[in-house]
Design a protein around this motif. Structure first.
Motif, PDB file in Angstrom:
ATOM      1  N   ILE A 211       0.852  -1.194   0.000  1.00 19.38           N
ATOM      2  CA  ILE A 211       0.000   0.000   0.000  1.00 19.38           C
ATOM      3  C   ILE A 211       0.886   1.241   0.000  1.00 19.38           C
ATOM      4  CG2 ILE A 211      -1.657   1.372   1.320  1.00 19.38           C
ATOM      5  CD1 ILE A 211      -2.930  -1.046   0.056  1.00 19.38           C
ATOM      6  N   VAL A 212       0.707   2.083  -1.009  1.00 18.84           N
ATOM      7  CA  VAL A 212       1.354   3.394  -1.078  1.00 18.84           C
ATOM      8  C   VAL A 212       0.255   4.426  -0.837  1.00 18.84           C
ATOM      9  CG1 VAL A 212       2.666   5.011  -2.491  1.00 18.84           C
ATOM     10  CG2 VAL A 212       3.069   2.555  -2.724  1.00 18.84           C
ATOM     11  N   PRO A 213       0.269   5.137   0.299  1.00 19.92           N
ATOM     12  CA  PRO A 213      -0.835   6.038   0.623  1.00 19.92           C
ATOM     13  C   PRO A 213      -0.730   7.406  -0.048  1.00 19.92           C
ATOM     14  CG  PRO A 213       0.699   5.976   2.440  1.00 19.92           C
ATOM     15  CD  PRO A 213       1.223   5.006   1.406  1.00 19.92           C
ATOM     16  N   PHE A 214      -0.147   7.414  -1.238  1.00 15.38           N
ATOM     17  CA  PHE A 214       0.032   8.645  -2.011  1.00 15.38           C
ATOM     18  C   PHE A 214      -0.307   8.349  -3.465  1.00 15.38           C
ATOM     19  CE2 PHE A 214       3.252   8.276   1.349  1.00 15.38           C
ATOM     20  CZ  PHE A 214       2.776   9.259   2.215  1.00 15.38           C
ATOM     21  N   SER A 215      -0.451   9.400  -4.254  1.00 14.60           N
ATOM     22  CA  SER A 215      -0.929   9.251  -5.622  1.00 14.60           C
ATOM     23  C   SER A 215       0.080   8.561  -6.525  1.00 14.60           C
ATOM     24  CB  SER A 215      -1.289  10.625  -6.210  1.00 14.60           C
ATOM     25  OG  SER A 215      -0.157  11.468  -6.219  1.00 14.60           O
ATOM     26  N   ALA A 216      -0.435   7.888  -7.551  1.00 15.62           N
ATOM     27  CA  ALA A 216       0.402   7.250  -8.564  1.00 15.62           C
ATOM     28  C   ALA A 216       1.208   8.319  -9.295  1.00 15.62           C
ATOM     29  CB  ALA A 216      -0.461   6.483  -9.547  1.00 15.62           C
ATOM     30  N   GLY A 217       2.480   8.020  -9.550  1.00 19.29           N
ATOM     31  CA  GLY A 217       3.334   8.963 -10.251  1.00 19.29           C
ATOM     32  C   GLY A 217       4.089   9.913  -9.355  1.00 19.29           C
ATOM     33  N   GLY A 218       3.765   9.920  -8.068  1.00 17.52           N
ATOM     34  CA  GLY A 218       4.480  10.763  -7.118  1.00 17.52           C
ATOM     35  C   GLY A 218       5.807  10.139  -6.727  1.00 17.52           C
TER      36      GLY A 218
ATOM     37  N   THR B 233      -4.968   6.793  -1.329  1.00 17.33           N
ATOM     38  CA  THR B 233      -4.742   8.149  -0.847  1.00 17.33           C
ATOM     39  C   THR B 233      -5.837   8.589   0.106  1.00 17.33           C
ATOM     40  OG1 THR B 233      -5.953   9.158  -2.694  1.00 17.33           O
ATOM     41  CG2 THR B 233      -3.611   8.698  -3.026  1.00 17.33           C
ATOM     42  N   GLY B 234      -5.569   9.696   0.792  1.00 19.66           N
ATOM     43  CA  GLY B 234      -6.577  10.306   1.649  1.00 19.66           C
ATOM     44  C   GLY B 234      -6.136  10.455   3.085  1.00 19.66           C
ATOM     45  N   ALA B 235      -6.623  11.535   3.715  1.00 19.36           N
ATOM     46  CA  ALA B 235      -6.386  11.800   5.135  1.00 19.36           C
ATOM     47  C   ALA B 235      -4.904  11.808   5.473  1.00 19.36           C
ATOM     48  CB  ALA B 235      -7.142  10.799   6.007  1.00 19.36           C
TER      49      ALA B 235
ATOM     50  N   THR C 273       0.135  31.327  -5.234  1.00 22.56           N
ATOM     51  CA  THR C 273      -0.315  30.008  -4.798  1.00 22.56           C
ATOM     52  C   THR C 273       0.804  28.988  -4.953  1.00 22.56           C
ATOM     53  OG1 THR C 273      -1.239  29.678  -7.017  1.00 22.56           O
ATOM     54  CG2 THR C 273      -2.743  30.409  -5.292  1.00 22.56           C
ATOM     55  N   VAL C 274       1.008  28.187  -3.898  1.00 25.20           N
ATOM     56  CA  VAL C 274       2.072  27.186  -3.902  1.00 25.20           C
ATOM     57  C   VAL C 274       1.479  25.832  -3.509  1.00 25.20           C
ATOM     58  CG1 VAL C 274       4.331  26.526  -3.033  1.00 25.20           C
ATOM     59  CG2 VAL C 274       3.739  28.952  -3.221  1.00 25.20           C
ATOM     60  N   GLY C 275       1.572  24.860  -4.408  1.00 22.27           N
ATOM     61  CA  GLY C 275       1.041  23.535  -4.140  1.00 22.27           C
ATOM     62  C   GLY C 275       2.063  22.639  -3.464  1.00 22.27           C
ATOM     63  N   THR C 276       1.565  21.739  -2.635  1.00 19.98           N
ATOM     64  CA  THR C 276       2.398  20.710  -2.011  1.00 19.98           C
ATOM     65  C   THR C 276       1.676  19.376  -2.129  1.00 19.98           C
ATOM     66  OG1 THR C 276       1.470  20.753   0.228  1.00 19.98           O
ATOM     67  CG2 THR C 276       3.153  22.426  -0.309  1.00 19.98           C
ATOM     68  N   GLN C 277       2.324  18.310  -1.678  1.00 22.07           N
ATOM     69  CA  GLN C 277       1.729  16.986  -1.766  1.00 22.07           C
ATOM     70  C   GLN C 277       0.702  16.712  -0.676  1.00 22.07           C
ATOM     71  OE1 GLN C 277       5.014  17.814  -1.362  1.00 22.07           O
ATOM     72  NE2 GLN C 277       6.181  16.075  -0.587  1.00 22.07           N
ATOM     73  N   GLY C 278       0.343  17.734   0.093  1.00 19.87           N
ATOM     74  CA  GLY C 278      -0.711  17.567   1.089  1.00 19.87           C
ATOM     75  C   GLY C 278      -0.405  18.257   2.394  1.00 19.87           C
TER      76      GLY C 278
ATOM     77  N   GLY D  50      -0.908  14.260  -3.168  1.00 21.76           N
ATOM     78  CA  GLY D  50       0.318  13.777  -3.785  1.00 21.76           C
ATOM     79  C   GLY D  50       1.000  14.831  -4.623  1.00 21.76           C
ATOM     80  N   GLY D  51       2.317  14.687  -4.749  1.00 17.88           N
ATOM     81  CA  GLY D  51       3.101  15.661  -5.494  1.00 17.88           C
ATOM     82  C   GLY D  51       2.824  15.652  -6.983  1.00 17.88           C
ATOM     83  N   ALA D  52       2.490  14.488  -7.545  1.00 17.41           N
ATOM     84  CA  ALA D  52       2.207  14.416  -8.972  1.00 17.41           C
ATOM     85  C   ALA D  52       0.992  15.257  -9.331  1.00 17.41           C
ATOM     86  CB  ALA D  52       1.999  12.964  -9.396  1.00 17.41           C
ATOM     87  N   ALA D  53      -0.025  15.231  -8.483  1.00 15.74           N
ATOM     88  CA  ALA D  53      -1.228  16.031  -8.734  1.00 15.74           C
ATOM     89  C   ALA D  53      -0.912  17.521  -8.670  1.00 15.74           C
ATOM     90  CB  ALA D  53      -2.308  15.670  -7.722  1.00 15.74           C
TER      91      ALA D  53
END
Length: 322
Positions: free
Chosen positions: A35-42, A69-71, A153-158, A185-188
């Motif tokens: 289980i990888v609790p982060f998005s695919a491609g990250g 993913t989630g929480a 605006t600055v995005g992060t992986q969560g 996730g960082g890919a998103a």
């Protein structure tokens, strides 16, 4: 999770033990679920998919990588915390350390629900901007943020991820105010950067690399102490006017608390062997990773120390779940 050079230098691989006779072993008896609790491609997902095929060769069973993913990663964590099938494991990151300090209502205790197996890789953090952002250096980015406080605006992986914590620390150090945009996730986050939906990201080289390589964004700086082998042209945050600043993510393998020592040893051996393969190490470096593959006792110490440090950082920075 922000890391120090001392932490990473201490987390060096140990000599590989002689392979056990898997023909006589009862484990694994079927496919191994990861289980990888982060998005695919990250970053975490990418490293897992580079390493696990070689581990499968050694162990004689396939790895099935699932993104849950989630929480802030706790949904995937909860699934492995209650797993009893003997073939389910968790590929987690700094959320494993910060969630206990940040999240309320968790159905499990991170400190007792898992068995640390290996700190596998570190991921250098990076600041990147969208293609048409009017800054080609970190100094120019800081100047733009100061000219328009609370507008960039600055995005992060969560929330409460290494990217979020690194962004908070950098903004405080630089004296700027930006809008944090958390993603699953960082890919998103990188994809929204490429589309122009956000101005910048504070995430990993692994996650942002593809959109930078596609010419849809550009790196301004990396969060390592020295320049990264795979991106030697990108300066560090430290050399860009913020001496001593470091911020990096990591990924490690955990089993449920009930994982037998023999299984922990088998997985640890398989990881150390896989990361020692020149082609795999080269691929990890190419995508922006720092290969580590530590033994279980060293990873357990890393986790215990990191959990205490994270609790202090979350408290001092007044970070809250949004």
């Amino acid at each position: 999770m922000p890391t120090t050079r001392r932490t990473l230098l201490a987390a060096t691989p140990f000599a590989l033990a002689a392979p056990a006779s898997l023909a006589q072993a009862a484990w694994p008896s079927r496919s191994i679920r990861l289980i990888v609790p982060f998005s695919a491609g990250g970053a975490a997902d990418s490293a897992a998919r580079v390493i696990t095929p070689r581990m499968a060769e050694r162990l004689g069973q396939n790895f099935v990588v699932e993104n849950r993913t989630g929480a802030s990663g706790s949904l995937g964590g909860a699934e492995i915390a209650r797993a009893t099938d003997g073939h389910s494991f968790l590929w987690d990151a700094s959320s494993h350390l910060v969630n206990p300090a940040l999240l309320r209502g968790l159905t499990f205790d991170y400190a007792t629900a898992f068995t640390p197996i290996s700190l596998v890789v570190a991921f250098p953090s990076a600041i990147a901007v969208k293609r048409d952002f009017a800054a080609t250096s970190l100094a120019q980015f800081v100047a733009a943020a100061k000219a328009r406080p609370g507008a960039i605006t600055v995005g992060t992986q969560g929330n409460a991820t290494a990217g979020h914590l690194g962004l908070v620390a950098f903004a405080k150090r630089a004296g700027i105010e930006v809008i944090h945009v958390p993603y699953r996730g960082g890919a998103a986050a990188a994809q929204d950067l490429a589309s122009g939906a956000i101005d910048a990201v504070f995430t990993t080289l692994v996650s942002a690399g593809p959109v930078v390589d596609a010419g849809r964004a550009r790196f301004l700086a990396v969060g390592t102490a020295q320049r990264v082998e795979s991106r030697p042209e990108v300066p560090t945050i430290a050399e860009s006017g913020f001496a001593g600043f470091e911020s990096n993510e990591w990924a490690g393998l955990f089993g449920p608390a009930s994982t037998p020592p023999a299984v922990v040893q088998a997985l640890s051996d398989a990881l150390v062997e896989a990361v020692a393969v020149p082609a795999i190490r080269q691929r990890l470096v190419q995508i922006g990773c720092v290969p580590l593959a530590t033994r279980p006792a060293d990873f357990a110490r890393f986790v215990a120390e990191g959990r205490a440090a994270m609790a202090a950082l979350v408290r001092d920075a007044n970070i809250r779940a949004e």
